[in-house]
Design a protein around this motif. Structure first.
Motif, PDB file in Angstrom:
ATOM      1  N   THR A  24       1.108  -1.249   0.039  1.00  0.00           N
ATOM      2  CA  THR A  24       0.025   0.216   0.027  1.00  0.00           C
ATOM      3  C   THR A  24       1.016   1.121  -0.061  1.00  0.00           C
ATOM      4  N   GLU A  25       0.424   2.159  -0.283  1.00  0.00           N
ATOM      5  CA  GLU A  25       1.071   3.563  -0.743  1.00  0.00           C
ATOM      6  C   GLU A  25       1.341   4.264   0.926  1.00  0.00           C
ATOM      7  N   ALA A  26       0.515   3.937   1.836  1.00  0.00           N
ATOM      8  CA  ALA A  26       0.580   4.331   3.250  1.00  0.00           C
ATOM      9  C   ALA A  26       1.695   3.359   3.856  1.00  0.00           C
ATOM     10  N   ASP A  27       2.000   2.042   3.433  1.00  0.00           N
ATOM     11  CA  ASP A  27       2.778   1.425   4.191  1.00  0.00           C
ATOM     12  C   ASP A  27       4.261   1.689   3.415  1.00  0.00           C
ATOM     13  N   TYR A  28       4.361   2.115   2.551  1.00  0.00           N
ATOM     14  CA  TYR A  28       5.484   2.572   1.616  1.00  0.00           C
ATOM     15  C   TYR A  28       6.016   3.816   2.253  1.00  0.00           C
ATOM     16  N   GLU A  29       4.954   4.954   2.730  1.00  0.00           N
ATOM     17  CA  GLU A  29       5.476   6.072   3.369  1.00  0.00           C
ATOM     18  C   GLU A  29       6.045   5.825   4.570  1.00  0.00           C
ATOM     19  N   LYS A  30       5.559   4.784   5.686  1.00  0.00           N
ATOM     20  CA  LYS A  30       5.832   4.726   6.675  1.00  0.00           C
ATOM     21  C   LYS A  30       7.199   3.793   6.947  1.00  0.00           C
ATOM     22  N   ALA A  31       7.466   2.881   5.811  1.00  0.00           N
ATOM     23  CA  ALA A  31       8.805   2.246   5.656  1.00  0.00           C
ATOM     24  C   ALA A  31       9.853   3.161   5.187  1.00  0.00           C
ATOM     25  N   LYS A  41       9.964   6.594   5.944  1.00  0.00           N
ATOM     26  CA  LYS A  41      10.262   7.497   6.968  1.00  0.00           C
ATOM     27  C   LYS A  41      11.102   7.013   7.959  1.00  0.00           C
ATOM     28  N   ASP A  42      10.904   5.667   8.345  1.00  0.00           N
ATOM     29  CA  ASP A  42      11.795   5.248   9.368  1.00  0.00           C
ATOM     30  C   ASP A  42      12.198   3.650   8.891  1.00  0.00           C
ATOM     31  N   PHE A  43      13.061   3.547   8.004  1.00  0.00           N
ATOM     32  CA  PHE A  43      13.471   2.178   7.265  1.00  0.00           C
ATOM     33  C   PHE A  43      14.015   1.212   8.404  1.00  0.00           C
ATOM     34  N   LYS A  44      14.668   1.868   9.193  1.00  0.00           N
ATOM     35  CA  LYS A  44      15.408   0.935  10.388  1.00  0.00           C
ATOM     36  C   LYS A  44      14.186   0.103  11.233  1.00  0.00           C
ATOM     37  N   ALA A  45      13.210   1.026  11.494  1.00  0.00           N
ATOM     38  CA  ALA A  45      12.261   0.540  12.171  1.00  0.00           C
ATOM     39  C   ALA A  45      11.166  -0.502  11.465  1.00  0.00           C
ATOM     40  N   ALA A  46      11.225   0.004  10.180  1.00  0.00           N
ATOM     41  CA  ALA A  46      10.314  -1.227   9.227  1.00  0.00           C
ATOM     42  C   ALA A  46      10.976  -2.538   9.025  1.00  0.00           C
ATOM     43  N   PHE A  97       1.826  -2.729   9.845  1.00  0.00           N
ATOM     44  CA  PHE A  97       1.557  -2.015   8.210  1.00  0.00           C
ATOM     45  C   PHE A  97       0.125  -2.582   7.941  1.00  0.00           C
ATOM     46  N   GLU A  98      -0.224  -1.973   7.032  1.00  0.00           N
ATOM     47  CA  GLU A  98      -1.885  -2.091   6.475  1.00  0.00           C
ATOM     48  C   GLU A  98      -1.883  -3.448   5.751  1.00  0.00           C
ATOM     49  N   ALA A  99      -1.090  -3.650   4.536  1.00  0.00           N
ATOM     50  CA  ALA A  99      -1.048  -4.767   3.848  1.00  0.00           C
ATOM     51  C   ALA A  99      -0.349  -6.064   4.683  1.00  0.00           C
ATOM     52  N   PRO A 100      -0.964  -6.937   4.837  1.00  0.00           N
ATOM     53  CA  PRO A 100      -0.359  -8.102   5.610  1.00  0.00           C
ATOM     54  C   PRO A 100       1.009  -8.825   5.458  1.00  0.00           C
ATOM     55  N   ASN A 101       1.216  -8.427   4.078  1.00  0.00           N
ATOM     56  CA  ASN A 101       2.566  -9.240   3.621  1.00  0.00           C
ATOM     57  C   ASN A 101       3.630  -8.184   3.107  1.00  0.00           C
TER      58      ASN A 101
END
Length: 795
Positions: free
Chosen positions: A388-395, A397-402, A409-413
């Motif tokens: 999802t676009e929202a998941d991408y933005e989260k990742a 923004k803080d790739f280490k935490a992701a 995340f919204e998308a289960p996979n």
């Protein structure tokens, strides 16, 4: 009276003349030192001429008639003539291309025949035998099976008919397995029947056996379209076994007698997942009370321990799967199985575990950490499932935490997509297929359908795409490509430009270009029709194969519909679900021939190439309507062909700057490998062509340096491919491995750890990887050398 023509050994024809027959007879007498009578010679000449049937006769046929006439009149002369013919044939054969090819195979020269297939060990006895058979069979096909006009076009380099060596076998190119069906029914091999597997280890092992067994019945690759869905039941079966084993162990400690069959039945019924909810665990505890007294805390411990064990089992199963596919030889030439797997959309705990452990095992590599060449792995990117676009933005923004799992995340996979990007950064796989590209969408797909994977497009690793279907469901399952033939685009462009210049010698440059483009389009339309007819002829030949020629493929319903055939039935309409690919190569080179610039930098060249591929699709649509067959346009994965066309055209036209002055033509619609272009601009330029190449396509970008140090870059590339509607994409970067110590990374001349110079340099060739650049043919080595790394540019 119609003139008879002689078909000469080089394929040309000339008018038949009695004098040549008479001279051959006289020479035979003179060579035998036997006196001859002129009247007898004239009578034999007349007899030979009268014996010729039809309007065209070969040189060999005339010589056979001369031999018979001499045998009747003067046997001693005939014997000398026969011996002379045999000697001449041997001497002639010594000078032929075939003799040179065979000599090269015998002496294991480093040439393009021996290195035509980078997946084959050509220097081994099995590899040599494969090459011997291949070259001889190509010759047989050309002489006796191909229509004359198609054979001539292939030899001249107008087109390339792929896999001519397999033409006589009538086999198809590739297949996408319905592994669920094979596992549920079991399957038959030559020596017996294989039962339904009962553990994740067995599921993974049988998958490799399916690959290996069928490899001998087709000439191309094989793919599993939904590997995660197919392996998931094996994970659950192994988990249930561990649950039963733990319960029996505790029951034994408590001196409680347990009926094993009753316990297994209860667990199989109550344990529907490797991850039970609290309510499901509570219910299971209550059901177990009738068999063995266990507290809910004990049941939770049992479930936890079983989970840990099945996780280990799954990892070992995936590890074994990868190791087997990189060591298990099949078919001649010591070839490992050309295997591909698609995955990424199973959201069940079992399917997710399969993906997770597969990716982990891929990063670990083979015995000394070597990057696995097979299977070619393809991750499915699907909105709402793995992206999802929202998941991408989260990742971002803080790739280490992701990456550490600290973000929900919204998308289960989506977390598995991140792991896939990390794996690609170290191991070059997986590639990525984008299910929401408009041409990859299937209207029948439903997120709530447990078999939704049936409606998801899947790819062969090299890029072949089989999806749309005039004779059944729109799916990749149980079908594949039948054959494909490639058009030489640069030649069409060169000829068009030369004719335009000759026709309009005093015209302005623009007028000449416009006329050349018109000629190019017209000839391309004609060539698409020509190739379509050639593919139809081959299809009709393939239809005549008997089911018993493909016992695994047909008897086990691997190719859907084959199970209904008797051993001596022709396969006929069963294969009409397959595709017939009309491919093309050298889009860049063709545009340079027309405009002096490639489509990577020239808008008019880009528009011209795009329209050309649109016209190919128009031709394909006409062929579909005419024959009711699944024709498609293919962005050809040229390996050996990339240099073959260029060699022929260089000999015919000489060196044309930007066109024939390299050892290779650039693949399909790809921007020139030497083009200095950002990775994001390359994706945007090539993406529109994916919609036009329903038979298969791939876009790749070349990264410089070690991608494993910058995973977020991989994710950004995947997002760009997703947004630009790429159908299938991959990311290239240097992966070198020291054979001495196992160090993996970018290695220049020596290993930075042990200073060894024994380095394996892993690169992608046409969609798949190879263990070493030395196994590539000269054209692809030249292309790899020229590949420019793509900068970031603006995203």
């Amino acid at each position: 009276m119609q003139t008879k023509m002689i078909l000469k050994r080089d394929g040309t024809t000339e008018e038949f003349c009695d004098d040549k027959v008479k001279n051959a007879i006289i020479k035979a007498y003179k060579a035998s030192s036997i006196w001859y009578d002129d009247d007898v010679v004239l009578q034999m000449t007349h007899d030979v001429s009268e014996s010729i049937q039809g309007d065209e006769v070969s040189v060999e046929a005339i010589q056979d008639l001369v031999e018979k006439a001499l045998m009747k009149e003067e046997p001693e002369v005939a014997k000398k003539y026969i011996i002379y013919r045999e000697w001449r044939n041997v001497e002639r054969d010594k000078k032929t291309n075939m003799k040179q090819i065979m000599d090269g195979i015998v002496s294991i020269e480093k040439n393009d025949v021996n290195n035509e297939n980078a997946n084959m060990s050509a220097n081994t006895p099995a590899g040599q035998m494969m090459n011997f058979a291949s070259e001889v069979t190509k010759d047989y096909t050309s002489k006796y099976l191909l229509g004359k006009e198609y054979n001539r076009a292939h030899k001249n380099g107008d087109i390339h008919i792929h896999d001519l060596d397999y033409f006589p076998t009538k086999t198809t190119t590739c297949i996408q397995y319905d592994l669920e069906d094979l596992f549920n029914r079991g399957f038959r091999t030559k020596n017996g029947t294989i039962r339904t597997p009962q553990s994740i280890q067995s599921y993974a092992t049988l998958a490799t056996i399916v690959f290996q067994t069928n490899q001998n019945e087709q000439h191309g690759g094989q793919s599993i379209p939904a590997f995660d869905f197919f392996m998931a039941p094996g994970v659950l079966k192994s988990f249930r076994k561990h649950v039963v084993g733990h319960i029996e162990f505790i029951a034994d400690l408590k001196n409680v007698s347990v009926d094993s069959k009753e316990l297994k039945a209860l667990v199989n019924d109550a344990v529907s997942s490797i991850s039970l909810s609290d309510e499901e665990t509570h219910k299971l505890t209550a059901q177990l009370q009738a068999i063995v007294p266990l507290s809910e805390e004990e049941v939770q411990t049992i479930m936890h321990n079983a989970y840990m064990k099945v996780e280990k089992d799954t990892h070992q199963a995936m590890e074994g799967f990868i190791h087997n596919l990189n060591t298990m030889h099949s078919r001649g030439g010591n070839q490992v199985v050309f295997s591909s797997i698609n995955y990424g959309t199973d959201t069940s705990p079992e399917g997710r575990m399969v993906i997770r452990e597969l990716l982990s095992a891929t990063v670990e590599g083979l015995g000394r950490g070597e990057t696995p060449v097979f299977p070619i792995q393809i991750f499915k990117v699907k909105d709402g499932i793995s992206y999802t676009e929202a998941d991408y933005e989260k990742a971002v923004k803080d790739f280490k935490a992701a990456m550490s799992g600290d973000i929900a995340f919204e998308a289960p996979n989506f977390d598995l997509l991140l792991q896939a990007c990390e794996t690609t950064a170290t191991s070059l796989f997986p590639n990525f297929i984008f299910l929401d590209a408009p041409f990859n969408v299937n209207e029948a797909w439903d997120a709530n359908d447990p078999r939704r994977y049936y409606y998801e497009v899947a790819s062969m690793g090299c890029r072949t795409r089989v999806f749309e279907n005039l004779h059944g469901d729109k799916t990749s399952f149980g079908r594949g490509n039948l054959s494909f033939t490639t058009i030489n685009l640069p030649r069409l462009a060169i000829d068009a430009k030369l004719e335009a210049e000759e026709t309009l010698p005093t015209a302005a440059k623009k007028e000449i270009q416009e006329f050349a483009v018109e000629l190019f389009y017209n000839r391309l339309i004609e060539m698409v029709s020509f190739v379509g007819e050639q593919l139809k002829e081959r299809y009709d030949y393939q239809r005549s194969a008997l089911a018993k020629q493909f016992p695994f493929l047909m008897n086990n319903d691997v190719w859907k519909g084959g199970i209904n055939l008797g051993p001596n039935d022709e396969i006929g309409d069963v294969i009409n679900t397959g595709t017939l690919g009309i491919g093309f190569i050298g889009g860049h080179n063709a545009m340079v021939a027309l405009f002096g610039e490639g489509h990577g930098s020239s808008q008019i060249a880009y528009d011209t190439l795009y329209k050309a591929i649109e016209l190919m699709n128009d031709g394909v649509a006409a062929l579909k309507e005419k024959y009711n067959l699944n024709y498609s346009v293919l962005a050809t994965p040229a390996e050996g062909l990339s240099g073959r066309f260029t060699r022929i055209d260089k000999q015919k036209y000489g060196e044309i700057s930007g066109v024939t002055d390299r050892d290779y033509y650039v693949n399909s619609f790809h921007v020139d490998v030497q083009e200095h272009i950002s990775m994001f601009d390359k994706i945007k330029k090539e993406a529109p062509f994916h919609n036009l190449t329903g038979g298969g396509h791939i876009t790749y970008v070349e990264l410089d340096g070690e991608a494993k140090k910058n995973f977020v870059t991989i994710l950004k590339i995947v997002k760009t491919m997703h947004d630009e509607h790429i159908g299938y994409g991959s990311i290239n970067h240097p992966v070198d491995t020291c054979r001495e110590c196992g160090y993996k990374g970018v290695i220049y001349s020596k290993c930075p750890v042990c200073e060894s110079e024994d380095i394996t340099r892993m690169r992608r060739i046409t969609g798949y990887l190879t263990g070493d650049l030395e196994t590539w043919n000269s054209a692809k080595r030249a292309e790899e050398h020229d590949r420019v790394k793509h900068g970031f540019g603006a995203n």
